[in-house]
Design a protein around this motif. Sequence first.
Motif, PDB file in Angstrom:
ATOM      1  N   GLY A  92       0.789  -1.229   0.000  1.00  0.00           N
ATOM      2  CA  GLY A  92       0.000   0.000   0.000  1.00  0.00           C
ATOM      3  C   GLY A  92       0.818   1.274   0.000  1.00  0.00           C
ATOM      4  O   GLY A  92       0.274   2.358   0.209  1.00  0.00           O
ATOM      5  N   VAL A  93       2.131   1.173  -0.250  1.00  0.00           N
ATOM      6  CA  VAL A  93       2.984   2.359  -0.199  1.00  0.00           C
ATOM      7  C   VAL A  93       2.580   3.389  -1.260  1.00  0.00           C
ATOM      8  O   VAL A  93       2.657   4.586  -1.023  1.00  0.00           O
ATOM      9  N   SER A  94       2.086   2.931  -2.403  1.00  0.00           N
ATOM     10  CA  SER A  94       1.707   3.874  -3.459  1.00  0.00           C
ATOM     11  C   SER A  94       0.423   4.631  -3.118  1.00  0.00           C
ATOM     12  O   SER A  94       0.141   5.663  -3.708  1.00  0.00           O
ATOM     13  N   GLN A  95      -0.346   4.141  -2.137  1.00  0.00           N
ATOM     14  CA  GLN A  95      -1.507   4.897  -1.674  1.00  0.00           C
ATOM     15  C   GLN A  95      -1.082   5.944  -0.634  1.00  0.00           C
ATOM     16  O   GLN A  95      -1.717   6.981  -0.508  1.00  0.00           O
ATOM     17  N   ARG A  96      -0.003   5.658   0.100  1.00  0.00           N
ATOM     18  CA  ARG A  96       0.454   6.583   1.139  1.00  0.00           C
ATOM     19  C   ARG A  96       1.386   7.663   0.602  1.00  0.00           C
ATOM     20  O   ARG A  96       1.479   8.746   1.185  1.00  0.00           O
ATOM     21  N   TYR A  97       2.088   7.374  -0.497  1.00  0.00           N
ATOM     22  CA  TYR A  97       3.035   8.330  -1.070  1.00  0.00           C
ATOM     23  C   TYR A  97       2.774   8.439  -2.562  1.00  0.00           C
ATOM     24  O   TYR A  97       2.831   7.446  -3.276  1.00  0.00           O
ATOM     25  N   THR A  98       2.491   9.652  -3.020  1.00  0.00           N
ATOM     26  CA  THR A  98       2.266   9.859  -4.449  1.00  0.00           C
ATOM     27  C   THR A  98       3.217  10.947  -4.954  1.00  0.00           C
ATOM     28  O   THR A  98       3.667  11.804  -4.189  1.00  0.00           O
ATOM     29  N   VAL A  99       3.495  10.885  -6.243  1.00  0.00           N
ATOM     30  CA  VAL A  99       4.399  11.838  -6.862  1.00  0.00           C
ATOM     31  C   VAL A  99       3.877  13.256  -6.609  1.00  0.00           C
ATOM     32  O   VAL A  99       2.692  13.535  -6.777  1.00  0.00           O
ATOM     33  N   GLY A 100       4.777  14.113  -6.151  1.00  0.00           N
ATOM     34  CA  GLY A 100       4.434  15.498  -5.860  1.00  0.00           C
ATOM     35  C   GLY A 100       4.220  15.778  -4.377  1.00  0.00           C
ATOM     36  O   GLY A 100       4.275  16.934  -3.947  1.00  0.00           O
ATOM     37  N   ASP A 101       3.963  14.739  -3.578  1.00  0.00           N
ATOM     38  CA  ASP A 101       3.748  14.933  -2.136  1.00  0.00           C
ATOM     39  C   ASP A 101       4.983  15.534  -1.477  1.00  0.00           C
ATOM     40  O   ASP A 101       6.114  15.221  -1.846  1.00  0.00           O
ATOM     41  N   LEU A 102       4.754  16.375  -0.470  1.00  0.00           N
ATOM     42  CA  LEU A 102       5.817  16.841   0.418  1.00  0.00           C
ATOM     43  C   LEU A 102       5.715  16.010   1.691  1.00  0.00           C
ATOM     44  O   LEU A 102       4.640  15.952   2.296  1.00  0.00           O
ATOM     45  N   VAL A 103       6.803  15.339   2.059  1.00  0.00           N
ATOM     46  CA  VAL A 103       6.797  14.462   3.232  1.00  0.00           C
ATOM     47  C   VAL A 103       8.049  14.716   4.069  1.00  0.00           C
ATOM     48  O   VAL A 103       9.032  15.267   3.582  1.00  0.00           O
ATOM     49  N   SER A 104       8.000  14.287   5.313  1.00  0.00           N
ATOM     50  CA  SER A 104       9.152  14.414   6.206  1.00  0.00           C
ATOM     51  C   SER A 104       9.795  13.058   6.399  1.00  0.00           C
ATOM     52  O   SER A 104       9.120  12.028   6.357  1.00  0.00           O
ATOM     53  N   GLY A 105      11.100  13.085   6.637  1.00  0.00           N
ATOM     54  CA  GLY A 105      11.817  11.851   6.880  1.00  0.00           C
ATOM     55  C   GLY A 105      13.111  12.114   7.605  1.00  0.00           C
ATOM     56  O   GLY A 105      13.490  13.260   7.836  1.00  0.00           O
ATOM     57  N   GLU A 106      13.799  11.024   7.949  1.00  0.00           N
ATOM     58  CA  GLU A 106      15.085  11.124   8.634  1.00  0.00           C
ATOM     59  C   GLU A 106      16.167  10.507   7.756  1.00  0.00           C
ATOM     60  O   GLU A 106      16.027   9.379   7.292  1.00  0.00           O
ATOM     61  N   VAL A 107      17.235  11.243   7.542  1.00  0.00           N
ATOM     62  CA  VAL A 107      18.365  10.747   6.764  1.00  0.00           C
ATOM     63  C   VAL A 107      19.014   9.606   7.552  1.00  0.00           C
ATOM     64  O   VAL A 107      19.382   9.783   8.708  1.00  0.00           O
ATOM     65  N   THR A 108      19.111   8.426   6.922  1.00  0.00           N
ATOM     66  CA  THR A 108      19.657   7.253   7.608  1.00  0.00           C
ATOM     67  C   THR A 108      21.054   6.885   7.135  1.00  0.00           C
ATOM     68  O   THR A 108      21.807   6.267   7.873  1.00  0.00           O
ATOM     69  N   ASN A 109      21.386   7.248   5.901  1.00  0.00           N
ATOM     70  CA  ASN A 109      22.691   6.868   5.364  1.00  0.00           C
ATOM     71  C   ASN A 109      23.052   7.840   4.245  1.00  0.00           C
ATOM     72  O   ASN A 109      22.250   8.073   3.346  1.00  0.00           O
ATOM     73  N   VAL A 110      24.254   8.401   4.332  1.00  0.00           N
ATOM     74  CA  VAL A 110      24.731   9.328   3.299  1.00  0.00           C
ATOM     75  C   VAL A 110      25.850   8.622   2.547  1.00  0.00           C
ATOM     76  O   VAL A 110      26.829   8.177   3.145  1.00  0.00           O
ATOM     77  N   VAL A 111      25.669   8.487   1.234  1.00  0.00           N
ATOM     78  CA  VAL A 111      26.640   7.811   0.382  1.00  0.00           C
ATOM     79  C   VAL A 111      27.054   8.754  -0.736  1.00  0.00           C
ATOM     80  O   VAL A 111      26.478   9.833  -0.888  1.00  0.00           O
TER      81      VAL A 111
END
Length: 190
Positions: A92-111
Amino acid sequence: VEERSEGLFDRLHVGDVVRGQVSNLRRFGAFVDLGGYEGLLHISELSWGRVNDPGDVVRVGQEIQVYVLDINHEERKIQLSLKHLQSDPWQGVSQRYTVGDLVSGEVTNVVNFGAFTRLEDGVEGLIHISELAEGTFLHPRNVVSEGQQVRVRVLAVDPANRRIGLSLRQARETREAREQRRTDSYGAWS
């Protein structure tokens, strides 16, 4: 003990859910005593999310339920899973996140090619280096760091391949454009 382990191999089937006790932790996972025989709970099977240390999820002596992922009778190996007992966060991830959405998150790994960002437990997206910021910088670490909370725009959602493309640059552009419009409208009042 040998007879008990033989009996265990005869009784266990792929897909069974069994109780065991965590007997040992290693960097690659945990061993679980299933009653006279140990099975491996690989680090990738501990959680749907990123796990850096098996000790963050289980501890020696802990009683747990595990899913039997694979049984290799010839090599006498049993592979176990904890995450298969939890719902898959990508459902169901495509129902929770759609192209254009602004969302918050936490950076877990920088490569060197970007930054992985956790949107929810078990769901990470990638901010490609080209979507981190305007201008030039030496490394993505010059823009973001692990543990940093960020606001990003969703660029692509590919649940089949468990990928979400994110943009920090486009989220900032939107905020800066809003602030510029606000400044312009206040200027019209003077």
